[in-house]
Structures are given as C-alpha cells and as structure tokens.
Design an enzyme around this catalytic site. Structure first.
Site, short mmCIF file in Angstrom:
data_model
loop_
_atom_site.label_atom_id
_atom_site.label_comp_id
_atom_site.label_asym_id
_atom_site.label_seq_id
_atom_site.Cartn_x
_atom_site.Cartn_y
_atom_site.Cartn_z
N TYR A 133 0.86 -1.18 0.00
CA TYR A 133 0.00 0.00 0.00
C TYR A 133 0.90 1.23 0.00
O TYR A 133 1.96 1.20 -0.61
CB TYR A 133 -0.98 -0.04 1.18
CG TYR A 133 -2.19 0.85 0.91
CD1 TYR A 133 -2.97 0.67 -0.23
CD2 TYR A 133 -2.52 1.89 1.77
CE1 TYR A 133 -4.05 1.50 -0.49
CE2 TYR A 133 -3.60 2.71 1.52
CZ TYR A 133 -4.36 2.52 0.39
OH TYR A 133 -5.42 3.35 0.12
N LYS A 193 -5.82 -2.02 -0.61
CA LYS A 193 -6.64 -1.90 0.60
C LYS A 193 -7.14 -3.26 1.05
O LYS A 193 -7.11 -3.58 2.24
CB LYS A 193 -7.81 -0.96 0.33
CG LYS A 193 -7.44 0.51 0.31
CD LYS A 193 -8.67 1.40 0.21
CE LYS A 193 -8.29 2.87 0.30
NZ LYS A 193 -9.47 3.76 0.24
#
Length: 202
Positions: free
Chosen positions: A73, A155
């Site tokens: 991420y 995510k």
C-alpha cells in the site's frame, strides 16, 4: 508437498524431492523480496506471489507487516498505480482473475461481466467485501484512470492481513470511465479506455 499428496496428485518426480514446511518457504520468499532492488520490483514480486501462492503471501505479510505494508500500500502503491499498465502482465499468471474491470462502454453488459466473474471463481464463492474506484483521484496523484486498480487491491490486502477477512471473498473493482489525463490516453501501453471522462449529463 508430502509424499502421499504427491502420489495422489500424480506429481511425483515433477517437483524437487525436499518436503518443506511453511517456515522454510517464508524464509525463501523473504530472501527473494529483500533481494529486489526497488520497491516497485518488490511490489511486482509480492503481487505474483499472492496470485500463485496466496497462503504463503499472507503468512509473509502477517509476519512482516511493518516491512511489507508500505510495499503493498502507501507509498509504493502510488508508483505502482502510475505504472500499472506497464507492469500489469507481470503481476499474475495469464488468465488469473484479480478483480473486475468495468468499462463505461460495457455497462449494458454488466450481467455478462458478473456471470464471467462467477464462472471464474469456485462455486458458492460470493464476495462479501469490495473496494471500488474510478481512478479519478488517487493519493493526490490526480486522474490515473484504470491504473487506479492498485488502490482497491492494496486496501483489500491490508484488510485481509489486519482484520482476518477471507481473501477469496474480497473483490477489487475499477469503474473505467476513461481519464482526463492525456498522458495516459496517449500512452501506447495504457490498458484503459482512451477517452475523456463523461460530463454529468452523459
């Protein structure tokens, strides 16, 4: 794989003879990860691992979350999104389903798209968690169009690792409405719709 399993699967002689536990496999994977020269190379390696050995991938992430979270991420996912069309073929084996791509000009065929998805996953495997983007505003990087798919993928990886969600029931989705970023529309390797985004009336 244990010898009994190799016999049952008829793969005896087709793989090396050593029988390893997950600890040894994690050690090897972490060694390969650390050998990559850039964070983007690490991102590509981890994506391939997730799409070929999902159990090993999440064991690696969970046991090394502080080191790996910034790769899958922020901040690395920002660069991965910018380069997504260029690295996409190297993130997973051919024909691996890693999310839904719904282009504006295929909205009338949404039933077919969903049917194709259902046919690509094990029977009864219904998504319970989705993350959806249209790629218009990604991490302050502007309009990335279809390249924004890296955000829902990233995510959901963190949700699985941190909250224990079932990865088989997580589905990243990108709504490809085109992009107002001429850089991507003019990129010969861009994989999304080569059109400006529709206005509100359209």
């Amino acid at each position: 794989l244990p010898y009994e399993t190799r016999t049952a699967m008829h793969i005896k002689g087709l793989v090396p003879s050593a029988v390893e536990d997950f600890s040894a496999q994690e050690t090897r994977a972490l060694e390969q990860l650390k050998a990559k020269g850039t964070d983007l190379e690490k991102y590509i390696f981890l994506s391939w691992l997730r799409n070929t050995n999902i159990d090993l991938f999440y064991r690696l992430v969970i046991h090394n979350l502080k080191e790996i979270a910034p790769i899958i991420y922020t901040p690395t996912v920002g660069q991965a999104c910018q380069e997504f069309s260029h690295i996409y073929p190297f993130l997973a084996p051919p024909n691996t389903v890693d999310g839904l791509y719904i282009p504006l000009d295929e909205v009338d065929n949404i039933d077919e798209i969903l049917s194709n998805y259902r046919a690509s996953v094990p029977p009864g495997c219904v998504p319970e968690t989705t993350v959806i983007t249209d790629g218009s505003r990604i991490l302050g990087l502007g309009d990335l169009g279809m390249n924004g798919m890296g955000i829902p993928v990233g995510k959901l990886q963190l949700y699985v690792a941190a909250a224990g969600l079932d990865p088989a029931r997580c589905l990243p989705i990108v709504l490809d409405f085109g992009t107002d970023n001429a850089k991507y529309r003019d990129d010969p390797l861009y994989l999304g719709l080569r059109r400006e985004r529709p206005d509100d009336n359209e």
